[in-house]
Structure formats: C-alpha cells, structure tokens
Design a protein around this motif. Structure first.
Motif, PDB file in Angstrom:
ATOM      1  N   SER A 116      47.254  44.362  40.638  1.00 18.83           N
ATOM      2  CA  SER A 116      46.463  45.309  39.857  1.00 18.83           C
ATOM      3  C   SER A 116      47.375  46.274  39.107  1.00 18.83           C
ATOM      4  O   SER A 116      48.480  46.592  39.550  1.00 18.83           O
ATOM      5  CB  SER A 116      45.523  46.083  40.767  1.00 18.83           C
ATOM      6  OG  SER A 116      46.276  46.867  41.661  1.00 18.83           O
ATOM      7  N   GLY A 143      44.714  48.766  48.037  1.00 18.78           N
ATOM      8  CA  GLY A 143      43.653  48.914  47.045  1.00 18.78           C
ATOM      9  C   GLY A 143      43.676  50.293  46.398  1.00 18.78           C
ATOM     10  O   GLY A 143      42.893  50.582  45.486  1.00 18.78           O
ATOM     11  N   CYS A 199      38.358  49.918  45.605  1.00 20.71           N
ATOM     12  CA  CYS A 199      39.198  48.744  45.800  1.00 20.71           C
ATOM     13  C   CYS A 199      39.845  48.881  47.169  1.00 20.71           C
ATOM     14  O   CYS A 199      40.272  49.976  47.557  1.00 20.71           O
ATOM     15  CB  CYS A 199      40.272  48.671  44.712  1.00 20.71           C
ATOM     16  SG  CYS A 199      41.271  47.173  44.803  1.00 20.71           S
ATOM     17  N   SER A 259      36.217  46.154  43.453  1.00 22.03           N
ATOM     18  CA  SER A 259      37.193  45.203  42.916  1.00 22.03           C
ATOM     19  C   SER A 259      37.588  44.224  44.016  1.00 22.03           C
ATOM     20  O   SER A 259      38.030  44.631  45.084  1.00 22.03           O
ATOM     21  CB  SER A 259      38.418  45.967  42.405  1.00 22.03           C
ATOM     22  OG  SER A 259      39.345  45.059  41.865  1.00 22.03           O
TER      23      SER A 259
END
Lengths: 260, 300
Positions: free
Chosen positions: A56, A118, A190, A213
C-alpha cells in the motif's frame, strides 16, 4: 487521469522504522496521480522471484515526485526489498486499485482505523482529508508505535496496544469504545482480517458506512489472472459469480458488499 | 523479414500469442500493449455458465515460477460474447477462445455458441489441473481425449486446437489421439501440478492444496515436450511454458512450435509479448533469416 505502467524507479531512501518494518521512498511520476488507499507492486530485486509484492501507498508527494511505502517483512520477497538502498533501482507496477472514497467523508466525523501493517495507508488518507473532525485509531502490538507521530499532523490520534503497554489495552475497536465522545459517521480501515470483520459488524450494528481495505495473494495486479478475489454479497461485475477482484474492484470495499 | 505463420488456414502476423488465463480477454493488458501487435489474443477459459472458481489463496510464488489454482473463474459464454468479444472487435488481431467444461455437453454448448461469431480458432482446455470434474479428466486419458476431440470437431465451425496437459506419462500419445480425432492443432504445455506447504502454519499455501506450476521453472520441460510432439504428429503446435524472452520463444519454435504463447511472464513484465515480437524480428534480421517459418522445427 489514470497512471498505469511498469517502470524502473529509484530509491530515495529506506530505513527500518520498527522491528521488521521498513520505510521506503521511491522517485516516480506516479506520485502526482496516487490516491490514498491505492497500492503499488514492487518487484524483489531477484531473477528467481517473479511476482510483484502488493504494497500500500503510505504517502505521495507530487512536488518531489516521491511515493512512500511502509511495509513489513513477510517472506523472501519483502526481505529482498528491505535490502534496497538509496540510489538503487526497483521495478514498480502502478498505480493499482481504487483507493478510499475520501470525498464521501466531507463534513462528517471521520474515524480512520489502522491495525499493524494496515496503519501506513491510513496516513495518506488522513493527510488528504481537509476536515476538522478526523480521528485516527491505531492498533499496535506494543509500545513501538511506528508512524503515530506522522498521524498527529492530520488527526486526533488514539492508540491501542495488544499488550497494554501504551494506550488502551486491546484493539482499535476497544479504543473507539473507550472514547465515548467520538461518534463516527464514516469509518475507513485497513488491518488484519479479524479487525476488519469486527469493524464490519460494528458498522452494521451502528448503521455507519465503513470502507475497508482487503489484501490477498496476488499475481498480475491488473485484473487478468483472477488470483485475488473477495466474496461479495451481490454478483461481481467481472465474472457475475460473487467473487470480485481485490486488485481491480478493490482493495477498498464498502464493508456491506463483501463477505469476510 | 517475414514473421507471419499460418495454422489451419488462419494467418497470424507473427507467432507470439498470449497464454490462456494470463491475459484476461486482452482488456486488462491493453493499457500496456497494443493488442494489434500480437499474433493472437488467446482468451481466459470460458464455460457454458459462470464458474465461481476456487477459494483463496489461489496463487503463490515458487522459485522462478508460480503456482495457481484459480479454478477457471469465468463469466460464462453469454457475457463473454457480449462484452469480451465485443471489446476485442476494436482490434485487428485474431482471437482464439479457450473453452472449458465439466462434461462433453458443456464444451459442445460453448463451441456451438461460438459457431456464428468471428473468432478465429477455438482452444479446448482439457488440461486444467485445478478443477475436479471435466477438464483434465479428458486430457489424461487418450481415449477420452480422442472422443471429446471428435465430438467437438463434428460441430465446430472454427479450427480446433487441443491444449494438452504435461501431467501424463507420455504426451505424444495424447498428441496422436488429438490428431487422429481430427484436431487442427495442439497447444502445450498447460501447467504442471505442484504443491507448496507453509511450514509455519503446517498447512497448504493454496486453498486447493495443489496448483499448476508455470513460469520459467517449467520451460525446459515444455521445450522437451514440444520437441517430442513435433516428432510425433504432423499438425501444428503452439508452444508455451515459461517463455520470458524472444530467445525463449525461438527455442520453442526451433523445437517444432509454429507459434508460441506468453503466460505467467505477462505478470512479471506486462510489455513482454510485444518485446518478444520485436526480439524475434531482431533475431531474423541479425541472422539474415528470411522468414520465421524457416526456424520451425529446425533443430532435429
């Protein structure tokens, strides 16, 4: 405009900011187009490791054309990536995925939730929100609270730790429950699957919109191989079988639309 | 310099195709490559009805390769014709449709539905190792392969390519059975069945337990099998298995393939198909070779 290419980028810097967690910055024009919640595919510098690692985007800076990725070593590929030094080349496929619909958060009490690895993509989300009422709930294993200082520039930070060594003992939802004055109107999150399942349940019970996500093992990253799918409530747009492509239709989904 | 090749009367501007399942229906990679530059687009397998595929994880990396157990997720022939074939009509590129099924009737339904379309060829997937019924059951038994090939040939309006599995004792038996039943061409190899175990979780990495191995790791096996089949049958061969460069593609052609397909390497380098076309052109011009056809099976 969509930015879609595989290119050779140059490493601006890389440092280990926590145990096994690396902060990588690369120079690319993609930084001018990246949306928070999108991801890139980084190819380990090795001929024997074929596939990109989906990572990410933590932050993008259009002016310096820099993308920042913060990732954890999870196997051989990320271990090889962690050896990259400033000036090295790294092959990158970008920009991938849809990103968070930050426009929907305008005027709302926004709760961002990140758990473990995350956490990084939520920093880009918090940075992009030009809103007053932004709360970031960050869940860590212990008091090693990587990135939390970066979040303080853009959001009210609330910390949870599994071992209770800092903040609220428990997870991000425990921290949210402990903050009775924060009344979320939209959640973006996330983190690990148990956390996302709990957020989906919490959002449904409290009738709050939540965007989560997802991650999955990927091969192509562009929707061709159908390797990374999530179960959906309704028929998916591509195959009409309730299995949607995380790399293309996601990774960010309205929590009500996916069965996790 | 001439890169054209012909298979069953269909002319391709060059011998470089996409391997089924790695290129979607072309749409997903059209941001990266000009589909008009390809010899053909071979589409992801399509069945008579939508298939959901296998649970995840479906893919994992292995040394110089990858395992997949997608399980042929696909939208079914109706959506495929309306959406995917319609998209491909924007390009001047022959389309080869990969057909999958659980029973002979499933295959026949798809073949019939495609009869009135403008697709150039059909590739019959009797070699997917990741679905329990049909598919590979037809590809690992020469009598079953003969029967399904014959029944498809009876109704097909386009030339038929049978895609062979490497997961057999003697692939030339399968090649001969396909040829005897009237197949116009064969393509090989599909993936090699493999397994990866996660020793931390003490479990299989893939939800399906086994998957199909592809990528450069399988290339020498594929080249050998193309060579064996080229010496066993007279029908043309489309060779595939770990092709990553023009040099790799030329190996397959010299072993006896009339055309080649690029599979897993699309994931590594989304520009690889066109780069391989250019590499073959360069090889021909540097070596003073008039036509790529001179190279087909030149290694005896």
């Amino acid at each position: 405009m969509d930015y879609r290419k595989k290119e050779t980028t140059v490493v601006v810097s890389q440092e280990e900011i926590s145990d096994g967690i690396f902060d990588l910055r690369v120079k690319t024009e993609a930084a001018g187009y990246a949306k928070p919640g999108q991801f890139v595919g980084l190819f380990p510098p090795s001929d024997g490791h074929l596939l990109m690692r989906p990572i990410s985007i933590c932050e993008s800076d259009a002016e310096s054309k820099t993308l920042r990725m913060v990732y954890r070593i999870a196997g051989d590929g990320t271990k090889l990536l962690s050896g990259l030094k400033a000036g090295d080349n790294v092959e990158m496929l970008s920009l991938l995925g849809n990103g968070f619909p930050t426009g929907e958060a305008v005027g709302k009490c926004i709760v961002l939730m990140g758990g473990g690895i995350g956490i990084p993509p939520m920093l880009g989300v918090s940075k992009s929100l030009q809103e007053e009422n932004v709360h970031a709930f960050l869940g860590y294993r212990n008091k090693d609270t990587f990135l939390s200082e970066d979040f303080r520039k853009y959001a009210n930070v609330h910390i949870a730790s599994e071992d209770g060594s800092i903040g609220v003992k428990g997870n991000v939802l425990d921290a949210l429950t402990a903050e009775s004055e924060v009344k979320p109107e939209i959640i973006m999150a996330c983190g690990p699957m148990p956390m996302l399942r709990a957020i989906k349940k919490y959002a449904e019970e409290n009738q709050i919109i939540a965007y989560i996500s997802l991650e999955e093992r990927m091969a192509c990253g562009v929707g061709a191989c159908l390797g990374c799918v999530a179960k959906t409530v309704n028929k998916d747009a591509h195959s009409h079988v309730n299995n949607t492509r995380i790399c293309t239709e996601g990774p960010v989904f309205d929590a009500r639309e996916v069965e996790i | 310099m001439d890169t054209r090749v012909t298979i069953a009367g269909v002319e391709f501007k060059n011998p470089v195709m996409t391997a089924s399942g790695t290129f979607g229906s072309g749409m997903e990679y059209s941001d990266f490559v000009d589909l008009n530059r390809l010899g053909a687009v071979v589409t992801k397998g399509v069945a008579n009805v939508p298939w959901p595929g296998n649970p995840t994880p479906r893919v994992t990396e292995t040394p110089s390769g990858m395992l997949n157990a997608i399980g042929l997720q696909n939208p079914g022939i109706d959506v495929f014709i309306e959406r995917d074939l319609e998209f491909l009509r924007n390009y001047d590129v022959p389309v080869i449709v990969n057909v999958c099924g659980k029973s002979v009737e499933d295959y026949l339904t798809v073949v019939e539905r495609l009869a009135d379309t403008d697709v150039s060829m059909l590739e019959i997937n009797v070699s997917c190792p990741n679905v329990k019924e049909g598919a590979i059951a037809f590809g690992q038994n020469k009598d079953a392969l003969f029967d399904i090939t014959k029944r498809i040939k009876e109704i097909a309006k386009q030339p038929v390519i049978m895609k062979l599995s490497p997961n057999v004792t003697d692939i030339t038996e399968m090649a001969r059975a396909a040829e005897a039943a009237g197949a116009d061409a064969i393509s090989l190899i599909n993936t090699i069945t493999g397994m990866k175990i996660d020793i931390k979780r003490r479990s299989f990495v893939l939800a399906n337990k086994t998957g199909g191995l592809s990528g450069p790791a399988i290339r020498p096996v594929a080249v050998r099998m193309v060579y064996q089949c080229a010496n066993a049958v007279k029908i043309p061969i489309i060779g595939m298995g770990g092709i990553a460069s023009a040099e790799d593609a030329l190996e397959f052609i010299m072993a006896g393939a009339t055309a080649v397909s690029v599979g897993a390497y699309n994931f590594v380098n989304p520009y690889s198909t066109v780069e391989i076309v250019e590499g073959i052109e360069k090889y021909l011009s540097e070596t003073g070779t008039q036509s790529v056809r001179e190279l087909i099976g030149c290694v005896k």
